[in-house]
Every structure is written in C-alpha cells, then in structure tokens.
Design a protein around this motif. Structure first.
Motif, mmCIF file in Angstrom:
data_model
loop_
_atom_site.group_PDB
_atom_site.id
_atom_site.type_symbol
_atom_site.label_atom_id
_atom_site.label_comp_id
_atom_site.label_asym_id
_atom_site.label_seq_id
_atom_site.Cartn_x
_atom_site.Cartn_y
_atom_site.Cartn_z
ATOM 1 N N ARG A 114 37.523 -17.872 -11.378
ATOM 2 C CA ARG A 114 38.544 -17.826 -10.280
ATOM 3 C C ARG A 114 39.827 -16.699 -10.915
ATOM 4 O O ARG A 114 40.121 -15.821 -10.338
ATOM 5 C CB ARG A 114 38.945 -18.735 -9.616
ATOM 6 C CG ARG A 114 37.992 -19.526 -8.890
ATOM 7 C CD ARG A 114 37.904 -19.113 -7.468
ATOM 8 N NE ARG A 114 36.718 -19.857 -7.012
ATOM 9 C CZ ARG A 114 36.532 -19.839 -5.750
ATOM 10 N NH1 ARG A 114 37.124 -19.362 -4.981
ATOM 11 N NH2 ARG A 114 35.523 -20.654 -5.343
ATOM 12 N N ARG A 159 33.574 -15.969 -9.572
ATOM 13 C CA ARG A 159 33.129 -17.225 -9.175
ATOM 14 C C ARG A 159 31.853 -17.482 -10.023
ATOM 15 O O ARG A 159 31.240 -16.737 -10.400
ATOM 16 C CB ARG A 159 32.884 -17.525 -7.456
ATOM 17 C CG ARG A 159 31.910 -16.707 -6.994
ATOM 18 C CD ARG A 159 31.787 -16.985 -5.489
ATOM 19 N NE ARG A 159 30.458 -16.538 -4.754
ATOM 20 C CZ ARG A 159 30.281 -15.397 -4.643
ATOM 21 N NH1 ARG A 159 31.177 -14.332 -5.020
ATOM 22 N NH2 ARG A 159 29.173 -14.851 -4.097
ATOM 23 N N GLN A 187 34.568 -22.689 -13.185
ATOM 24 C CA GLN A 187 35.047 -22.192 -11.796
ATOM 25 C C GLN A 187 36.477 -21.738 -11.952
ATOM 26 O O GLN A 187 36.756 -20.693 -11.247
ATOM 27 C CB GLN A 187 34.618 -23.082 -10.709
ATOM 28 C CG GLN A 187 34.894 -22.625 -9.461
ATOM 29 C CD GLN A 187 33.893 -21.644 -9.062
ATOM 30 O OE1 GLN A 187 33.654 -20.877 -9.298
ATOM 31 N NE2 GLN A 187 33.326 -22.078 -8.135
ATOM 32 N N VAL A 242 30.103 -12.337 -9.795
ATOM 33 C CA VAL A 242 29.392 -13.764 -10.049
ATOM 34 C C VAL A 242 28.796 -13.889 -11.235
ATOM 35 O O VAL A 242 27.992 -13.019 -11.667
ATOM 36 C CB VAL A 242 28.511 -13.880 -8.856
ATOM 37 C CG1 VAL A 242 27.700 -15.310 -8.894
ATOM 38 C CG2 VAL A 242 29.164 -13.797 -7.467
#
Length: 128
Positions: free
Chosen positions: A76, A81, A72, A49
C-alpha cells in the motif's frame, strides 16, 4: 490526408503480475527483506499487484497473519496491493477472523442462487 488508424481491436499489453513465493515458516528477520521485495516489485516493475504464493507457508498462525499484514502495508505504501495464491482454508478463516481482507487468486464470486432453483432435493418432494 488523414489517418484513421489500424482496423480491428486495439493492441493491449497484457501484463502478468509478478509472483513472490513465500517459503515455509518465516522468521521476523526475513519479514523486512520480503517487504523490501514487495516494494521493489511494485516500484521498479511497474505492476500494481504482487501475487504472493502462500501455498508453502506452513500451518496458519499469527506469525503468518503478521507477515501478510506487513506485506500488504508495504504494498500500500508503494501504491499497490498483494493478492494471495493457494491459501490454506484455515489461513483464509484466520484472516477473516482477525478482519484482514485479502484478494485471493481464483476466488469465486459469492451470490444468491437464482429464484425458483432448489439447491437440494429431498426424496419424495414433488417436482415443480
């Protein structure tokens, strides 16, 4: 002879996610560099993250939505994320409106109130 291991709780390596501070209004030319930064943080930092601090992003608009959507997507593709920190309420509403779900830092879990609990009391209502 056998070894049972150390007594107590196992050691856990707590890892804080890296933070990417997004500056004021971002131009289209800067979007590519920020996407590269997100990818690098995920690939070389070992994190899953990346926290994006959007507090200084400025007034929400479609440019901010496009930036966050691209970040984002980059995250991905790198197997991670992004999570938003300090989003403006108008930015949250705009992201909901366009259908882009983002994890927000410090987001309160929404749930139904407990049965038999009144949220507001009107004057003159009898006590239960």
């Amino acid at each position: 002879m056998s070894y049972g291991g150390p007594a107590g709780l196992p050691l856990v390596n707590a890892m804080t996610p890296p933070v990417l501070v997004l500056p004021g209004p971002v131009t289209r030319d800067e979007v590519r560099g920020l996407s590269d930064d997100v990818r690098a943080l995920l690939q070389h930092g070992g994190a899953r993250v990346v926290v994006c601090d959007v507090g200084g992003l400025g007034p929400p608009g479609l440019a901010a939505v496009e930036l966050l959507a691209r970040l984002q997507l980059a995250a991905r593709r790198a197997g991670g994320r992004i999570r938003l920190r300090d989003p403006d309420p108008a930015l949250r509403a705009l992201l909901d409106l366009v259908g882009l779900p983002f994890e927000m830092e410090g987001q309160i879990e929404e749930r139904e109130p407990a049965l038999g609990v009144e949220e507001a009391v009107e004057p003159g209502d009898p006590a239960l």
